[in-house]
Design a protein around this motif. Structure first.
Motif, PDB file in Angstrom:
ATOM      1  N   SER A  78     -17.275 -33.881 -30.770  1.00 53.82           N
ATOM      2  CA  SER A  78     -18.101 -34.699 -31.643  1.00 53.82           C
ATOM      3  C   SER A  78     -17.478 -36.055 -31.937  1.00 53.82           C
ATOM      4  O   SER A  78     -18.138 -36.928 -32.474  1.00 53.82           O
ATOM      5  CB  SER A  78     -18.354 -33.961 -32.969  1.00 53.82           C
ATOM      6  OG  SER A  78     -17.129 -33.744 -33.650  1.00 53.82           O
ATOM      7  N   SER A  79     -16.197 -36.240 -31.627  1.00 52.07           N
ATOM      8  CA  SER A  79     -15.526 -37.496 -31.921  1.00 52.07           C
ATOM      9  C   SER A  79     -15.923 -38.552 -30.907  1.00 52.07           C
ATOM     10  O   SER A  79     -16.092 -38.264 -29.724  1.00 52.07           O
ATOM     11  CB  SER A  79     -14.010 -37.293 -31.896  1.00 52.07           C
ATOM     12  OG  SER A  79     -13.625 -36.307 -32.835  1.00 52.07           O
ATOM     13  N   HIS A  80     -16.065 -39.770 -31.377  1.00 46.33           N
ATOM     14  CA  HIS A  80     -16.441 -40.844 -30.470  1.00 46.33           C
ATOM     15  C   HIS A  80     -16.036 -42.183 -31.064  1.00 46.33           C
ATOM     16  O   HIS A  80     -15.755 -42.296 -32.250  1.00 46.33           O
ATOM     17  CB  HIS A  80     -17.949 -40.824 -30.209  1.00 46.33           C
ATOM     18  CG  HIS A  80     -18.769 -41.074 -31.444  1.00 46.33           C
ATOM     19  ND1 HIS A  80     -19.176 -40.069 -32.278  1.00 46.33           N
ATOM     20  CD2 HIS A  80     -19.244 -42.235 -31.996  1.00 46.33           C
ATOM     21  CE1 HIS A  80     -19.876 -40.579 -33.283  1.00 46.33           C
ATOM     22  NE2 HIS A  80     -19.919 -41.891 -33.146  1.00 46.33           N
ATOM     23  N   PHE A  81     -15.998 -43.190 -30.217  1.00 47.92           N
ATOM     24  CA  PHE A  81     -15.812 -44.568 -30.640  1.00 47.92           C
ATOM     25  C   PHE A  81     -17.149 -45.290 -30.509  1.00 47.92           C
ATOM     26  O   PHE A  81     -17.988 -44.922 -29.695  1.00 47.92           O
ATOM     27  CB  PHE A  81     -14.772 -45.277 -29.764  1.00 47.92           C
ATOM     28  CG  PHE A  81     -13.384 -44.718 -29.893  1.00 47.92           C
ATOM     29  CD1 PHE A  81     -12.704 -44.788 -31.088  1.00 47.92           C
ATOM     30  CD2 PHE A  81     -12.754 -44.131 -28.808  1.00 47.92           C
ATOM     31  CE1 PHE A  81     -11.419 -44.281 -31.208  1.00 47.92           C
ATOM     32  CE2 PHE A  81     -11.476 -43.616 -28.911  1.00 47.92           C
ATOM     33  CZ  PHE A  81     -10.804 -43.692 -30.118  1.00 47.92           C
ATOM     34  N   THR A  82     -17.315 -46.323 -31.298  1.00 48.44           N
ATOM     35  CA  THR A  82     -18.519 -47.151 -31.217  1.00 48.44           C
ATOM     36  C   THR A  82     -18.102 -48.610 -31.173  1.00 48.44           C
ATOM     37  O   THR A  82     -17.197 -49.022 -31.885  1.00 48.44           O
ATOM     38  CB  THR A  82     -19.437 -46.915 -32.435  1.00 48.44           C
ATOM     39  OG1 THR A  82     -19.821 -45.540 -32.478  1.00 48.44           O
ATOM     40  CG2 THR A  82     -20.688 -47.780 -32.333  1.00 48.44           C
ATOM     41  N   ALA A  83     -18.767 -49.368 -30.339  1.00 50.18           N
ATOM     42  CA  ALA A  83     -18.518 -50.810 -30.246  1.00 50.18           C
ATOM     43  C   ALA A  83     -19.841 -51.551 -30.354  1.00 50.18           C
ATOM     44  O   ALA A  83     -20.880 -51.073 -29.892  1.00 50.18           O
ATOM     45  CB  ALA A  83     -17.840 -51.157 -28.921  1.00 50.18           C
TER      46      ALA A  83
END
Length: 296
Positions: A78-83
């Motif tokens: 469920s972990s993610h990065f957003t840009a």
């Protein structure tokens, strides 16, 4: 698109110019005049926000994104990065692609004004490799062309609450926050402000609403978003949200909470203050508050 990627890969190996001195910088500014027509300059960006300005684009520029940021959740998968990328209105001379897992996706092109007039957001998992790839477009005269944009990288954005203006979070962006979301927003938002809605201006082109707020109390603001104007004792500011949410001016005291993107305040949760007070006091009795706030 496949041919473009193959060309990028081969020229990146054979003719790349590595900018070692630019490692770990938040901002990058450089000129394409120092590059060979088919070379690829490699740059690494490790900061949570910054700006890129490519003067006289020639060849290509590859910006690897490696933010040293905490991810939002400890749950596997469920972990993610957003840009998010916001181009300058004067963006010229290059096409901007997202490179993820060996595939390219066009984000911005100078030939399509609609693409330059909005923020572009995307997400990726920690194990995935992502980069921004700028390819110079051929022009006889490059002297007036600058490809420039700002970026923000985060590991704790919640999609719905934090990115109301991108396609990743359109679904459900206007639904009211539940009690758990309200309490978490109180602790993690860039601003927490009690106030009233004084005006709502709709931007048809951007499909955004700008809400004029008269603040009665500023509990927290990470940046100066609300300040006194004229002879008023109250602070005033603006918050943006999707026009499809149908916000209208009217009576009532609200607790506005949300996030700052590229200098603008964006709405996350906005419960009526009396409802927030009820939720907060109930959680406090159960010792279930993630943080504390001073009530009126």
């Amino acid at each position: 698109m496949l041919c473009l990627y193959v060309w990028t890969f081969l020229t990146g190996i054979l003719q790349s110019v590595t900018s070692g001195s630019l490692e770990n910088q938040c901002n990058w500014r450089g000129s394409g005049l120092s590059l060979e027509p088919k070379s690829v300059e490699q740059v690494s960006l490790h900061c949570s926000e910054g700006a890129v300005e490519w003067l006289y684009p020639t060849g290509a520029l590859r910006l690897s994104l490696s933010p040293r940021l905490p991810v939002a959740s400890s749950k596997p998968g469920s972990s993610h990065f957003t840009a998010c990328i916001k181009p300058k209105a004067s963006f010229r001379g290059a096409q901007l692609y997202l490179e993820k897992e060996g595939e390219l996706e066009l984000l911005m092109s100078e030939g399509e004004p609609s693409m330059l007039n909005r923020v572009h957001c995307f997400t990726w998992l920690p194990h995935q490799k992502v980069a921004l790839f700028l390819q110079a477009t051929p022009h006889q005269d490059i002297s007036r062309r600058i490809a420039a944009f700002r970026y923000e990288l985060r590991g704790d954005w919640d999609g719905r609450l934090a990115l109301p203006l991108n396609k990743l979070s359109m679904e459900g962006a206007c639904r009211p926050c539940n009690d758990t979301e309200i309490l978490m927003a109180m602790c993690t938002s860039d601003f927490v402000v009690r106030g009233n809605i004084k005006s709502v201006d709709n931007n048809e082109e951007l499909q955004e609403s700008v809400i004029g707020i008269s603040a009665t109390r500023i509990h927290r603001q990470k940046f100066t978003l609300f300040w006194p104007r004229g002879h008023s004792v109250r602070s005033h500011g603006e918050i943006r949200t999707l026009m499809s949410c149908g916000v209208k001016p009217g009576p009532g005291s609200f607790l506005f909470m949300g996030w700052v993107h590229f200098g603008d305040a964006w709405l996350g949760c906005a419960p009526r203050y009396k409802d927030f007070k009820r939720v907060y006091e109930s959680a406090k009795k159960l010792h279930a508050n993630p943080c504390e706030i001073t009530l009126d």
